[in-house]
Design an enzyme around this catalytic site. Structure first.
Site, mmCIF file in Angstrom:
data_model
loop_
_atom_site.group_PDB
_atom_site.id
_atom_site.type_symbol
_atom_site.label_atom_id
_atom_site.label_comp_id
_atom_site.label_asym_id
_atom_site.label_seq_id
_atom_site.Cartn_x
_atom_site.Cartn_y
_atom_site.Cartn_z
ATOM 1 C CD GLU A 106 -2.823 0.816 2.568
ATOM 2 O OE1 GLU A 106 -3.488 -0.468 2.758
ATOM 3 O OE2 GLU A 106 -2.834 1.674 3.432
ATOM 4 C CG ASP A 108 -1.912 4.741 2.506
ATOM 5 O OD1 ASP A 108 -2.560 4.044 2.049
ATOM 6 O OD2 ASP A 108 -1.082 3.902 3.259
ATOM 7 C CD GLU A 110 -4.464 6.859 5.313
ATOM 8 O OE1 GLU A 110 -5.222 6.283 5.609
ATOM 9 O OE2 GLU A 110 -3.474 7.011 5.833
#
Ligand SMILES: *[C@@H]1O[C@H](CO)[C@@H](O)[C@H](O)[C@H]1NC(C)=O
Ligand SMILES: *[C@@H]1O[C@H](CO)[C@@H](O)[C@H](O)[C@H]1NC(C)=O
Ligand SMILES: *[C@@H]1O[C@H](CO)[C@@H](O)[C@H](O)[C@H]1NC(C)=O
Ligand SMILES: *[C@@H]1O[C@H](CO)[C@@H](O)[C@H](O)[C@H]1NC(C)=O
Length: 311
Positions: A106, A108, A110
């Site tokens: 993953e 990210d 955010e």
């Protein structure tokens, strides 16, 4: 990044089984993505070029790319909901959790919600091969209000680097080192855009909660760049990343001196958390961490409890 954008079209023509877009061009929402959940709250606009996703009393929502990719450059222009958005997480990220629930990768971006008058906090993080017990979070203040206008958020991922860009500023640059082992994301991933309720942790560590009276919370995504090597379930396509390495993408692993300057200027002013300096959490910094005294001094001033001697 400039070099990658030059190299990828070459790769696509040399290795025909790697089907890349002809140009480092912008794809519409409809071309690149499908709804993932909360379809009621997913509204394409501008002839499907852009999409707004929202969270209200009915549902939160999210979309994902039609294809999975091994390496590439992924970007969107994003405008966040304004006013009071505590507990509202807006994300733009790559993941393969649906395919590898126990060994996921993953990468990210955010946004962790904000309270009117205060800044949004942006968080970046990544996991490799299920390394979810070793978070690599960093958080930053921004030099603009991301709910006022569109700004570009980009992820550059190769076999040896992950670079996060905000507009043209590389805000974080991770170089793979062998000691990371599987912690460096390596498997094919899809791209996601989501908005959801992160009340229990997002805003000031969960102190401020989602309040639907301020909704609907609308995030607008536009100008998608999907420049990666699509992953197909065939042996040929599985070699995509090797070929990228062979042709020299792995040599473009550094950002330029000029980019490095802008990155350091950003980090020593606006970074508010980095796992690399959090000795309460990692007594020995994780292997990819590069100590920078200006970053460290800045973090100590900003948050003496976490980064200083605790006074
Ligand atoms: C947008 O995508 C939808 C769903 O595929 C399609 O029905 C519609 O015709 C598209 N609209 C435009 C303006 O391209
Ligand atoms: C990922 O984890 C699995 C299970 O522990 C392991 O078999 C595999 O070798 C790992 N892959 C990498 C690249 O470390
Ligand atoms: C949001 O999440 C919090 C914490 O998990 C939960 O208590 C709350 O009920 C949720 N709110 C809504 C509207 O779903
Ligand atoms: C913020 O939300 C409140 C409650 O919905 C509303 O009364 C107020 O006008 C909003 N302010 C702005 C600047 O949108």
């Amino acid at each position: 990044m400039v070099r990658l954008l030059v190299i990828l079209p070459l790769l696509c023509s040399v290795f025909l089984h790697v089907s890349c877009a002809e140009n480092p061009s912008i794809v519409s929402f409809h071309q690149g993505f499908d709804p993932l959940y909360g379809e009621l709250n997913i509204i394409p606009y501008e002839g499907n070029n852009s999409v707004q996703i929202s969270m209200d009393e009915r549902t939160s929502s999210g979309f994902h790319s039609k294809l999975m990719y091994v390496h590439g450059y992924f970007e969107t222009s994003l405008k966040l909901p304004g006013n009071y958005t505590a507990g509202v997480v807006v994300a733009f990220y790559t993941s393969n959790e649906h395919k590898y629930p126990f060994y996921r990768d993953e990468i990210d971006f955010e946004f962790l919600g904000h309270i009117h008058g205060q800044r949004w906090l942006l968080q970046t993080n990544f996991y490799g091969n299920g390394s979810t017990n070793r978070g690599r979070e960093e958080r930053y203040d921004l030099w603009f209000d991301p709910s006022e206008d569109f700004h570009r958020y980009g992820i550059l991922w190769t076999g040896n680097r992950i670079t996060y860009y905000v507009d043209d500023v590389p805000i974080r640059h991770v170089k793979r080192v062998d000691a990371m082992g599987g912690d460096f994301p390596a498997k094919e991933m899809s791209l996601f855009g989501t908005i959801w309720n992160g009340s229990n942790w997002a805003t000031a560590g969960g102190q401020y909660k989602l309040d639907l009276n301020y909704g609907p919370f609308i995030a607008k995504y536009s100008s998608f760049v999907l420049k990666g090597c699509p992953f197909y379930l065939s042996p040929k396509a599985a070699r995509c990343s090797d070929n990228l390495g062979l042709v020299g993408l792995e040599n473009s692993d550094d950002i330029t001196g000029e980019e490095t300057g802008r990155m350091h200027a950003f980090r020593r002013k606006l970074m508010t958390y980095s796992y690399c300096y959090d000795r309460k959490r990692y007594v020995v910094p994780l292997p990819e961490c590069v100590f920078n005294s200006e970053e460290f001094e800045h973090l100590k001033k900003f948050d003496p409890w976490t980064f200083g001697s605790g006074k």
